[in-house]
Design a protein around this motif. Structure first.
Motif, PDB file in Angstrom:
ATOM      1  N   GLU A 311       0.963  -1.276  -0.117  1.00 24.43           N
ATOM      2  CA  GLU A 311      -0.168   0.042   0.016  1.00 24.43           C
ATOM      3  C   GLU A 311       0.775   1.274  -0.141  1.00 24.43           C
ATOM      4  OE1 GLU A 311      -3.270   2.254   2.739  1.00 24.43           O
ATOM      5  OE2 GLU A 311      -2.661   0.327   3.371  1.00 24.43           O
ATOM      6  N   PRO A 312       0.646   2.215  -0.792  1.00 19.90           N
ATOM      7  CA  PRO A 312       1.593   3.302  -0.933  1.00 19.90           C
ATOM      8  C   PRO A 312       1.418   4.227   0.176  1.00 19.90           C
ATOM      9  CG  PRO A 312       0.349   3.303  -3.110  1.00 19.90           C
ATOM     10  CD  PRO A 312      -0.194   2.281  -1.866  1.00 19.90           C
ATOM     11  N   PRO A 313       2.280   4.635   1.064  1.00 21.59           N
ATOM     12  CA  PRO A 313       2.542   5.194   2.345  1.00 21.59           C
ATOM     13  C   PRO A 313       1.879   6.626   2.014  1.00 21.59           C
ATOM     14  CG  PRO A 313       4.686   5.266   1.220  1.00 21.59           C
ATOM     15  CD  PRO A 313       3.692   4.417   0.571  1.00 21.59           C
ATOM     16  N   ARG A 314       1.215   6.954   3.208  1.00 21.55           N
ATOM     17  CA  ARG A 314       0.897   8.448   3.476  1.00 21.55           C
ATOM     18  C   ARG A 314       2.265   9.204   3.788  1.00 21.55           C
ATOM     19  NH1 ARG A 314      -2.743   9.953   7.312  1.00 21.55           N
ATOM     20  NH2 ARG A 314      -2.000   8.577   8.683  1.00 21.55           N
ATOM     21  N   GLY A 315       2.302  10.543   3.754  1.00 17.99           N
ATOM     22  CA  GLY A 315       3.193  11.334   3.964  1.00 17.99           C
ATOM     23  C   GLY A 315       2.717  12.260   5.233  1.00 17.99           C
ATOM     24  N   ILE A 316       3.405  12.573   6.225  1.00 19.17           N
ATOM     25  CA  ILE A 316       2.898  13.328   7.382  1.00 19.17           C
ATOM     26  C   ILE A 316       4.234  14.080   8.002  1.00 19.17           C
ATOM     27  CG2 ILE A 316       2.223  12.983   9.907  1.00 19.17           C
ATOM     28  CD1 ILE A 316       0.926  10.583   9.103  1.00 19.17           C
ATOM     29  N   ALA A 317       3.710  15.452   8.175  1.00 21.19           N
ATOM     30  CA  ALA A 317       4.607  16.305   8.751  1.00 21.19           C
ATOM     31  C   ALA A 317       4.477  16.077  10.132  1.00 21.19           C
ATOM     32  CB  ALA A 317       4.163  17.955   8.453  1.00 21.19           C
ATOM     33  N   VAL A 318       5.571  16.183  10.864  1.00 22.33           N
ATOM     34  CA  VAL A 318       5.501  15.745  12.381  1.00 22.33           C
ATOM     35  C   VAL A 318       6.506  16.839  13.218  1.00 22.33           C
ATOM     36  CG1 VAL A 318       5.392  13.407  11.992  1.00 22.33           C
ATOM     37  CG2 VAL A 318       7.754  14.513  12.108  1.00 22.33           C
ATOM     38  N   GLY A 319       6.106  17.066  14.636  1.00 20.23           N
ATOM     39  CA  GLY A 319       6.677  18.221  15.258  1.00 20.23           C
ATOM     40  C   GLY A 319       8.306  17.726  15.806  1.00 20.23           C
ATOM     41  N   GLY A 320       8.429  16.661  15.830  1.00 16.39           N
ATOM     42  CA  GLY A 320       9.612  15.930  16.468  1.00 16.39           C
ATOM     43  C   GLY A 320      10.670  16.221  15.401  1.00 16.39           C
ATOM     44  N   ALA A 321      12.121  16.399  15.750  1.00 13.30           N
ATOM     45  CA  ALA A 321      13.150  16.549  15.062  1.00 13.30           C
ATOM     46  C   ALA A 321      13.849  15.261  14.707  1.00 13.30           C
ATOM     47  CB  ALA A 321      13.971  17.714  15.253  1.00 13.30           C
ATOM     48  N   SER A 322      14.808  14.994  13.755  1.00  8.67           N
ATOM     49  CA  SER A 322      15.572  14.098  13.773  1.00  8.67           C
ATOM     50  C   SER A 322      17.091  14.605  12.909  1.00  8.67           C
ATOM     51  CB  SER A 322      15.159  12.900  12.996  1.00  8.67           C
ATOM     52  OG  SER A 322      15.159  13.080  11.710  1.00  8.67           O
ATOM     53  N   ASP A 323      17.707  13.491  12.731  1.00  8.59           N
ATOM     54  CA  ASP A 323      19.039  13.859  12.002  1.00  8.59           C
ATOM     55  C   ASP A 323      18.784  14.142  10.556  1.00  8.59           C
ATOM     56  OD1 ASP A 323      20.894  13.702  14.058  1.00  8.59           O
ATOM     57  OD2 ASP A 323      21.161  11.661  13.974  1.00  8.59           O
TER      58      ASP A 323
END
Length: 373
Positions: A311-323
């Motif tokens: 199933e094609p994934p959804r894209g989500i903007a999130v508040g947490g940061a990462s590298d």
């Protein structure tokens, strides 16, 4: 894959324990060497151990971390287990399963030419010793894939991340006896209360704009900016006017412009009480990963998932940061959230859905194959 995951989880790697992180690096390095056919470069910076592999001149960078938020001894209360398709244990989701998926994905490719891998040991504390290493590794690459956990339990990818800033506002007042002559003091706790309200106003609106108040200027910020007073302390005794107060502030921003503007506003704070003085320490920590940095890679991931029968994934903007924030800021197209699928990161309920591990590894392998040139 489960056997490899068990080995990583059983090697605890609390970020603050550099010796434990070094032991973890040995285990992760051995796993990578076995599956990739090459020993890693071990890089120690300020006592923190990072690992790097480079095959030829890397055009694609895979980014992960092997440290966790779980204090040493957490295995006693949160033991490794696999039951009913769920794997549990300290750091299993964030992000030891992601590392396992990454190594197995790369091992499935006929060649690793053009691939770089960076696994750092301080992501959970903001990557203070590895940021420069990450940015240097990402510059000039066509793509960076970040093995942080999926954004939800349906495997959504993280297409944008807010940038983070951290501040400490130090309030200097003047002490005095609270009963005999309080008027001779300058109450740092009261001044801190004024600052808490002023700072909270910067992120109070959930509308499309917020009006600047701290410096009296006009302007607006995009929605999604959060400015949150967190830790607060003041005073030395119950019968003394506080001479010192400290206030921590957490800032999350969707754009670099907003991050710069909040930084200006924080440093423009002024004391309200006569005789009080402010120091504003800290500043930008991680730049935002803006949607443009992931757009083309997300489109490719959706197409490849369909080709794989997923199933094609959804894209989500999130508040947490990462590298991924750092690779994107270095100018490298970045797609995040390609690691394990599960939930409860950093919490007692942290877990991985085992059935997703192979499909996610296959998707990652195809992404690497299509982007390394």
């Amino acid at each position: 894959m489960l056997a490899d995951l068990e080995e990583l989880v059983l090697c605890e790697s609390f970020s603050a324990d550099h010796a434990a992180v070094a032991r973890s690096a040995e285990v992760v390095g051995a796993l990578g060497a076995r599956l990739l056919g090459a020993e890693p470069e071990s890089i120690m910076i300020d006592g923190v151990t990072h690992l790097r592999w480079a095959f030829g001149s890397p055009r694609v960078l895979l980014v992960g971390h092997h440290d966790t938020v779980w204090p040493m001894g957490s295995l006693r209360t949160h033991p490794w287990s696999v039951a009913d398709g769920i794997a549990r244990g300290p750091g299993v989701l964030d992000m030891k399963a992601g590392l396992v998926q990454m190594f197995h994905a790369l091992a499935s490719l006929p060649s690793l030419e053009g691939v770089g891998v960076l696994v750092n040991g301080d992501e959970e504390v903001g990557s203070p010793t590895s940021r420069q290493l990450i940015e240097e590794s990402a510059r000039g690459c066509a793509a960076a894939f970040v093995l942080e956990a999926a954004a939800d339990e349906r495997g959504a990818l993280k297409t944008a991340r807010k940038g983070t800033s951290r501040y400490e506002v130090v309030v200097h007042g003047r002490s005095a006896h609270a009963g005999l002559e309080p008027q001779k003091g300058v109450n740092a706790a009261v001044e801190a209360a004024h600052q808490v309200l002023s700072i909270a106003e910067l992120g109070a609106s959930t509308e499309t704009v917020v009006t600047f108040a701290a410096d009296g200027g006009a302007g607006s910020l995009p929605s999604g900016v959060t400015v949150t007073p967190t830790l607060l302390s003041a005073g030395s005794s119950r019968n003394t006017v506080p001479a010192l107060a400290r206030l921590s502030v957490d800032v999350r921003v969707p754009t670099a412009v907003a991050q710069d503007r909040i930084d200006e506003l924080m440093h423009a704070l002024t004391a309200r009480l006569p005789g009080a003085r402010l120091e504003v320490l800290g500043g930008r920590q991680r730049p935002p990963m803006e949607p443009e940095s992931s757009a083309e890679l997300f489109t490719l991931a959706s197409r490849l998932a369909t080709e794989l029968g997923q199933e094609p994934p959804r894209g989500i903007a999130v508040g947490g940061a990462s590298d991924g924030n750092h690779t994107a800021a270095a100018g490298c197209p970045t797609l995040d959230g390609l690691g394990a699928v599960g939930g409860g990161a950093h919490a007692d309920t942290e877990h991985v859905e085992v059935a997703w591990m192979v499909p996610r590894a296959r998707l990652l392998a195809q992404l690497v194959a299509r982007t390394r040139g």
